[in-house]
Scaffold this active site. Structure first.
Site, PDB file in Angstrom:
ATOM      1  N   ASP A 192      70.883 -17.536  38.223  1.00 55.75           N
ATOM      2  CA  ASP A 192      71.155 -18.242  36.964  1.00 55.75           C
ATOM      3  C   ASP A 192      71.467 -17.232  35.867  1.00 55.75           C
ATOM      4  OD1 ASP A 192      70.768 -20.750  38.058  1.00 55.75           O
ATOM      5  OD2 ASP A 192      69.515 -21.444  36.390  1.00 55.75           O
ATOM      6  N   TYR A 212      58.718 -21.179  47.655  1.00 59.06           N
ATOM      7  CA  TYR A 212      59.051 -22.590  47.462  1.00 59.06           C
ATOM      8  C   TYR A 212      58.637 -23.444  48.665  1.00 59.06           C
ATOM      9  CZ  TYR A 212      61.881 -21.264  43.388  1.00 59.06           C
ATOM     10  OH  TYR A 212      62.309 -20.784  42.180  1.00 59.06           O
ATOM     11  N   ASP A 258      61.995  -6.956  38.174  1.00 62.77           N
ATOM     12  CA  ASP A 258      61.960  -6.875  36.706  1.00 62.77           C
ATOM     13  C   ASP A 258      63.064  -5.946  36.198  1.00 62.77           C
ATOM     14  OD1 ASP A 258      60.457  -4.999  38.113  1.00 62.77           O
ATOM     15  OD2 ASP A 258      58.913  -4.772  36.579  1.00 62.77           O
ATOM     16  N   ASP A 284      66.737 -17.481  42.811  1.00 68.23           N
ATOM     17  CA  ASP A 284      66.922 -18.647  41.952  1.00 68.23           C
ATOM     18  C   ASP A 284      67.090 -18.178  40.503  1.00 68.23           C
ATOM     19  OD1 ASP A 284      66.939 -21.196  40.967  1.00 68.23           O
ATOM     20  OD2 ASP A 284      64.844 -21.656  41.413  1.00 68.23           O
ATOM     21  N   LYS A 293      59.662  -6.985  44.855  1.00 63.57           N
ATOM     22  CA  LYS A 293      58.586  -6.542  43.967  1.00 63.57           C
ATOM     23  C   LYS A 293      57.597  -5.812  44.879  1.00 63.57           C
ATOM     24  CE  LYS A 293      56.581  -6.479  39.894  1.00 63.57           C
ATOM     25  NZ  LYS A 293      57.072  -5.665  38.774  1.00 63.57           N
TER      26      LYS A 293
END
Ligand code: NAD
Length: 360
Positions: free
Chosen positions: A253, A141, A225, A249, A192
Site C-alpha cells: 500500500d 493472518y 522498518d 500488505d 524483522k
C-alpha cells in the site's frame, strides 16, 4: 479453443470497474485473436445477499472450473454489522486460501504522465518500477492459535500467531527470484529477523535457496522498518521485494502511493493451479454508483491475467500500450485530475477501448 474467465464484480465500485474491464476483453475478442468467454458469480457482500455466504459454493465451483478469476472489490458499510465470518472480507480470505493463491504480485510502476499526481517529489519517483511479491496464505493472518481471551485475573487479551514453514518460504522466494530474472535481476527480502524468530528463519531459508538455485540473482535483506523508510527516501533502489503476508500488505500500500493513485494498481494472486486478478484498492463506498471510479487498475489486472494465466504477453502489451496512450492523450478520472480531460469511469473505459482498437 476458448478460455474461460470467472468474473466476480463484488461490491461498491466493483460492478462499475469490472464492466470497463469486460469492454476491454470484448475488444480483444472482436479485434484481436482472443477467444475468451466469461461467467459471473457473486462474492463478498453480494454473495452474502444472494446466499448468506460471502464465498458461495456456486462461486467456488465456477472459479475452479475456469482458467482465471477476475475480481472487482468487496466490502461496504452495509455488511459491517455482520459476524466476522459472514463479512465480505472473510469471503476474500477464503477464496485466496481455497484456491491456494500463495503469491501476490503487486507492481508499483510510476507512469511518467502521472508524476505530478504523487505526493512525493518528481525526482524521487521518476522511473520507479517495483514488484512486491507478498506471501498471501500464511503468516500472522492465518496462524493458529488466535483469538481474544479472558485471563485468570479477568483481564482480556488479544493474540495471533506468526509462523512460516520451510516449504511456504521456499515457494514464495522462488516466485520472487523467477520474477526478478525477467526484470532487473534484484531481490530484496524484507523481514524483522532481529526481533522475530519466524522471520529470522525466513531469512535463513531465502538465503539457502538463493545459494542453491538463484545465485545469478542479486539478493539483499532489509528489516521492515528500514524498508518502510527506504521506500519513501529512495524507492528506485528496489526491483523485486519479497516479504511476509502482513509486511507485504502494508509495504505494497505504501508503494502504491508512490504512483499517485490507488486506482492505477493491479495485482495477481497465483498458486500452483489457480490464479486471480484484482485491483489493489477496495470497494470505495464513498464514490460507488456514481460512475466516478478509475477503472485502470482493473483493466491492468486484465493485462496481468493475459500475461500470466493465458500466456498472451502480446495482448497484455497491447492493453498496457492502450492505457499509456490514453494517459498520454490527457484523459483522467477525478482521482488523477491534474488539469487533463476529466472523464467518468465508463468514459475512461471507452477511451482505452478506442486506443486498443487503434492498435489492432
Ligand atoms: P478503498 O480502497 O475502497 O478506498 C480508499 C480511498 O480510495 C477512497 O477515498 C476511495 O474513493 C478511493 N479509491 C479507491 N479505489 C478507487 C478507484 N478505483 N478510483 C478512484 N478512487 C478510488 O479502501 P477503504 O475505504 O479503506 O475500504 C472500503 C471497503 O473496501 C471496506 O469495506 C474494505 O474492507 C474494503 N476493501 C476491500 C479490498 C478488496 O476487495 N481487495 C481491499 C481493501 C479494502
Amino acid at each position: 479453443m476458448s478460455v474461460k474467465i470467472a468474473v466476480l464484480p463484488g461490491d461498491g465500485i466493483g460492478r462499475e470497474i469490472v464492466d470497463e474491464a469486460l469492454k476491454v476483453l470484448d475488444v480483444l475478442n472482436k479485434h484481436f485473436d482472443l477467444n475468451a468467454e466469461w461467467e459471473e458469480a457473486a462474492i463478498g457482500g453480494a454473495g452474502y445477499d444472494e446466499s448468506g455466504d460471502p464465498y458461495p459454493e456456486a462461486t467456488r465451483k465456477l472459479c475452479r472450473d475456469s482458467d482465471a478469476v477476475l475480481l472487482g472489490a468487496v466490502g461496504g458499510p452495509k455488511w459491517e454489522p455482520l459476524d466476522k465470518p459472514l463479512r465480505p472480507e472473510a469471503g476474500l480470505l477464503r477464496i485466496r486460501e481455497d484456491l491456494g493463491l500463495f503469491a501476490n504480485y503487486r507492481p508499483a510502476k510510476v507512469h511518467e504522465q502521472l508524476i505530478h499526481a504523487s505526493t512525493l517529489k518528481p525526482e524521487v519517483i521518476q522511473g520507479v518500477d517495483i514488484l512486491v511479491v507478498r506471501e498471501l496464505v500464511s503468516g500472522i493472518y492465518f496462524g493458529q492459535p488466535r483469538g481474544i481471551e479472558t485471563l485468570p485475573n479477568g483481564e482480556k487479551r488479544g493474540f495471533n500467531t506468526l509462523a512460516y514453514k520451510t516449504s511456504e518460504i521456499e515457494r514464495i522466494a522462488r516466485k520472487a527470484f523467477e520474477a526478478a530474472r525477467l526484470r532487473r535481476n534484484k531481490v530484496c527480502s524484507i523481514d524483522k529477523a532481529n526481533v522475530l524468530e519466524s522471520t529470522e528463519y525466513w531469512r535463513e531459508v531465502v538465503t539457502a535457496l538463493h545459494a542453491a538455485e538463484y545465485s545469478d540473482v542479486e539478493l539483499s535483506h532489509m528489516y521492515v522498518d528500514n524498508a518502510a523508510m527506504q521506500l519513501i527516501r529512495n524507492p528506485k533502489q528496489f526491483d523485486v521485494i519479497v516479504t511476509t503476508n502482513m509486511f507485504g500488505d502494508i509495504l505494497s500500500d505504501e508503494a502504491s502511493m508512490l504512483t499517485g493513485s490507488i486506482g492505477m494498481l493491479p495485482s495477481a494472486s497465483i498458486g500452483e493451479v489457480f490464479a486471480m486478478y484484482e485491483p489493489i484498492h477496495g470497494s470505495a463506498p464513498d464514490i460507488a454508483g456514481q460512475n466516478l471510479a478509475n477503472p485502470l487498475a482493473t483493466i491492468l489486472s486484465v493485462s496481468m491475467l493475459l500475461r500470466f494465466s493465458l500466456d498472451r504477453a502480446d495482448l497484455a502489451d497491447k492493453v498496457e500500450q492502450a492505457v499509456e496512450n490514453t494517459l498520454n492523450a490527457g484523459v483522467r478520472t477525478v482521482d488523477l485530475a491534474d488539469g487533463g480531460v476529466s472523464v467518468s469511469c465508463s468514459g475512461m473505459g471507452d477511451a482505452v477501448c478506442k486506443e486498443l482498437e487503434a492498435l489492432a
